[in-house]
Write an enzyme that holds these catalytic residues in place. Structure first.
Site, PDB file in Angstrom:
ATOM      1  N   ASP A   1       1.016  -1.156   0.008  1.00 32.73           N
ATOM      2  CA  ASP A   1       0.103  -0.028  -0.265  1.00 32.73           C
ATOM      3  C   ASP A   1       1.055   1.360  -0.066  1.00 32.73           C
ATOM      4  OD1 ASP A   1      -2.342   1.217   0.751  1.00 32.73           O
ATOM      5  OD2 ASP A   1      -3.240   0.139   1.703  1.00 32.73           O
TER       6      ASP A   1
ATOM      7  N   ASP B   1     -10.317   2.045  -3.342  1.00 32.47           N
ATOM      8  CA  ASP B   1     -11.548   1.214  -2.540  1.00 32.47           C
ATOM      9  C   ASP B   1     -12.929   1.292  -2.461  1.00 32.47           C
ATOM     10  OD1 ASP B   1      -9.374   1.193  -1.121  1.00 32.47           O
ATOM     11  OD2 ASP B   1      -9.263   3.135  -0.095  1.00 32.47           O
TER      12      ASP B   1
HETATM   13  C1  GLA Z   1      -5.531   1.477   2.233  1.00 30.29           C
HETATM   14  C2  GLA Z   1      -6.546   0.312   1.235  1.00 30.29           C
HETATM   15  C3  GLA Z   1      -6.879  -0.281   2.238  1.00 30.29           C
HETATM   16  C4  GLA Z   1      -7.025  -1.042   3.473  1.00 30.29           C
HETATM   17  C5  GLA Z   1      -6.703   0.221   4.043  1.00 30.29           C
HETATM   18  C6  GLA Z   1      -5.711  -0.313   5.363  1.00 30.29           C
HETATM   19  O1  GLA Z   1      -6.928   2.737   2.634  1.00 30.29           O
HETATM   20  O2  GLA Z   1      -6.625   0.828   0.072  1.00 30.29           O
HETATM   21  O3  GLA Z   1      -7.473  -1.700   1.183  1.00 30.29           O
HETATM   22  O4  GLA Z   1      -5.622  -1.956   2.942  1.00 30.29           O
HETATM   23  O5  GLA Z   1      -5.323   1.790   3.588  1.00 30.29           O
HETATM   24  O6  GLA Z   1      -5.589   1.077   6.369  1.00 30.29           O
END
Ligand code: GLA
Length: 729
Positions: free
Chosen positions: A457, A523
């Protein structure tokens, strides 16, 4: 008149004709549909297009090369902007060699298939040399990049401000399509006319960007998925970059490359800067252009040949609230549904009870995981699944032991730290010690726990990202350090798979995709938004490289409610998985989800190899469609989604990409209601996708040309249609 050097490359239905007059940098005379021409024809064509230009008696505009030069009368953005203490800023390059696949090309015409062209040129007075690489791949994808070198033996550094290559497009491309976006709604299409001037989409976020366009398209009026001539452009870089389309006097060209911060590239004598690859794809309709990107990615991906495992990601099930019993329970429930990969998301490492602390301390949290992660990972493997882990290696919380021990490892342009963003800062990976710490931490986790998949990420934009010691801009080097880190981990662990996530789809580009196995497109799992996100992101990325998860009934992002059939049908044409608290499933939901998982496992060979159809934006009042069609057109899958409430009760849908000479057996997964029963056409009463019994058979010609009527009465419904060609009798 000098006889020009002319190079004609062809691959599939694409031609590239490039000419170099005397020792000028080469110009692209044609990039588009394949042409057949003799050497003599090509030479006559090139000579006919020669212009006296600024140096002669003519005031005809200069024809820009792939690296346009101000010194020759180019008044748009120059390909190279550089200077040495204010001098040498208007170089005029002289070509030294032009080679095709390493063999120098003398005067005359060269015709070849897929090949690589290299051009070396220099300006003696400015003491700068440039190198160009122009490749046409076997799939007909064009890619080029340039580098610049300070040839001086001593003296002031060469300050490179900009190195942008240009890909000319015929001016008959009068419409364009690009994409914007934001967190949880990436890749929103914007269609508009090409106007004079520059339409630029710079991204200065230190990551590709949630709002990055990903691809930029230009085409003949009304161009669509299947029709019109389309040129598609992409800059394959994960740091600051720009896509632009520039319309000038008789010229139209994409321009792209890295965006450099002030003083970021200072080349000492003998040093070189290499710009990123930029890509161009031409096609009749954007599906054809996009297929070349998909073929390219499938060719370089080392996981493309492995079945994509059904994934359970636990983020939306537990968020930061982790403990061994709950996660083991989720793993067992997932395995029972047919899940093949279990991914432990954010929240597992030291001090990470929320997003304010812990980034950088990559050891299991002793409170949540007193026995570490190994017992969970072993249980996951006992259940027949792979174990995956979330990491955010480029980031650091000020509230972490790492930041307390190494406050000098945080990127900053001045004395003060940059503003926090999701409570985090950026770790300076350009420092060898910081790089070694992260590499060692990740390598250790992979070995100790047995991690076969990293969700990687990157949750903040880079602001004032300078090297802590000097304050000098660090985005360029940080991006290259990331690439080195990924390359090293993959070299050490050839089976490791990596997902590129950046607050969703904030890092989607070929720079990262050449080093990872899939992306997290967004997301938002809300199927209404997600359908467009998958379709638009899918112009660049093939379906099996886009994570595609079924989440809760009420979307955690939009708050909208949608039924399970709709969520599964929309997620189906991707790398299918779940991101939901599966402890809350009713018996009926469990059966339905298990059925979709089994279907995906049966049909994924088609999804992960087929050709995408129906990509891109659409008419909002008509049903939307995404499909994949087998290379031999023997089988196809489509997801058709009803439009928002419109004036029409029925609309025709055409099944693109089929073989008109074949006859196809049709099965479909249809939701309980598509409208009042008397408005649902008979063909939608076809047997279910899993039914091997008798089923209606339709001609490929009629399905793809005339199409079938589809009810548009109930919004937010989706049908998955499977077509299988009948054996010829
Ligand atoms: C980001 C990612 C999510 C999740 C969160 C965890 O927003 O896009 O899918 O992994 O971080 O903090």
């Amino acid at each position: 008149m000098h006889s020009p050097r002319v190079i004609h490359l062809t691959a599939g239905d694409v031609s590239l004709v490039l000419a170099a007059f005397s020792d000028d940098l080469p110009v692209i005379l044609h990039w588009g549909a394949r042409v057949t021409a003799t050497d003599q024809d090509l030479e006559a064509f090139a000579l006919a297009e020669q212009r006296p230009g600024l140096g002669g008696i003519s005031d005809l505009p200069y024809r820009p090369s792939v690296l346009p030069e101000h010194s020759r009368g180019w008044f748009g953005r120059p390909g190279l902007s550089a200077h040495r203490g204010g001098a040498g800023w208007a170089p005029a390059f002289r070509v030294d060699t032009i080679a095709v696949d390493g063999t120098p090309v003398p005067a005359g015409v060269i015709q070849a298939g897929a090949a690589s062209i290299q051009v070396d040129a220099h300006d003696e007075h400015a003491t700068i040399s440039v190198n160009l690489e122009i490749d046409l791949t076997t799939a007909g994808l064009l890619r080029l990049r340039s580098s610049v070198r300070n040839d001086a033996a001593e003296g002031a550094p060469l300050e490179v401000e900009d190195l942008m290559v240009a890909l000319p497009v015929p001016t008959r491309a009068t419409e364009m399509l690009d994409f914007s976006g934001r967190w949880a709604h990436e890749r929103i299409a914007q269609r508009h006319r090409v106007v004079r001037g520059t339409h630029g989409r710079p991204s200065r976020r230190g990551r590709t960007g949630l709002d990055a366009t990903t691809v930029m398209l230009a085409g003949t009026p009304g161009f669509s998925a299947e029709a019109g001539e389309v040129w598609m452009f992409h800059v394959g870089f994960s740091g600051d970059h720009e896509h632009a389309l520039e319309r000038g006097d008789g010229t139209l060209a994409f321009r792209g490359g890295e965006l450099l911060l002030p003083g970021e590239i200072r080349l000492d004598p003998g040093k070189e800067y290499v710009g990123p690859w930029v890509y161009g794809s031409h096609g009749a309709g954007w599906d054809a252009a996009s297929a070349r990107f998909h073929a390219f990615l499938r060719g370089v991906s080392r996981s493309a040949r492995r079945d994509r495992p059904v994934t359970l990601n636990v983020w939306e099930a537990v968020y930061f609230d982790q403990d061994a019993a709950t996660l083991t329970d989720l793993a067992e429930r997932g395995a029972a549904l047919g899940v093949e990969r279990f991914v432990l998301d954010d929240g597992w490492f030291r001090g990470r009870t929320d997003d304010r602390a812990g980034l950088g301390d990559w050891q299991p949290d002793p409170v949540a995981w007193p026995d570490g992660l190994r017992p969970l990972a072993d249980r996951v493997r006992d259940l027949g699944m792979e174990f995956g882990l979330w990491v955010e290696p480029e980031m650091i919380n000020e509230d972490s032991d790492l930041a307390r021990a190494h406050p000098d490892w945080i990127l900053r342009a001045g004395e003060e730290l940059p503003a926090q963003y999701r409570f985090q800062q950026v770790l300076d990976l350009t420092q060898p010690e910081a790089f070694a710490y992260i590499l060692g931490s990740l390598d250790g986790l992979i070995r100790d726990i047995g991690v076969s998949y990293l969700k990687w990420d990157h949750n903040r934009d880079l602001v004032s990202a300078g090297h802590p010691a000097t304050g000098a801009p660090a985005v360029h080097e940080q991006t290259l350090a990331l690439y080195r880190l990924l390359d090293e981990l993959r070299a050490r662990h050839p089976e490791l798979e990596i997902e590129s996530c950046a607050s969703g789809g904030g890092r989607v580009d070929l720079g990262i995709l050449e080093r990872s196995d899939r992306i997290h497109p967004s997301d938002s799992h809300d199927p209404i938004d997600r359908f467009d996100i998958l379709r638009n992101t899918g112009l660049l990325v093939p379906p099996e490289m886009m994570g595609s998860h079924v989440a809760s009934r009420v979307s955690s992002v939009t708050g909208r409610t949608s039924d399970l059939h709709f969520r599964c049908a929309v997620a189906f044409l991707g790398h299918f998985g779940i991101e939901w608290d599966i402890r809350e499933l009713s018996d009926g939901e469990r059966d339905e989800l298990a059925t979709w998982i089994a279907r995906f496992r049966r049909l994924r060979p088609l999804i992960q190899t087929g050709r995408t159809v129906g990509g891109g934006e659409d008419d909002p009042s008509a049903p939307s469609m995404r499909g994949v069609v087998a290379e031999d057109r023997g089988e196809a899958l489509y997801t058709v989604v009803t439009p928002r409430t419109t004036a029409d009760t029925l609309a025709r849908i055409r099944f693109a990409g089929l073989d008109p000479a074949k006859r196809y057996r049709l099965t479909a997964s249809v939701p309980d209601s598509l409208g009042p029963p008397w408005q649902v056409p008979d063909w939608l009463r076809a047997p279910d996708l899993d039914d091997d019994g008798p089923a209606p058979v339709f001609s490929g010609a009629l399905l793809s040309t005339a199409g079938l009527e589809f009810p548009t009465f109930h919004p937010e419904r989706a049908v998955v249609v499977h077509l299988r060609a009948e054996e010829a009798s």
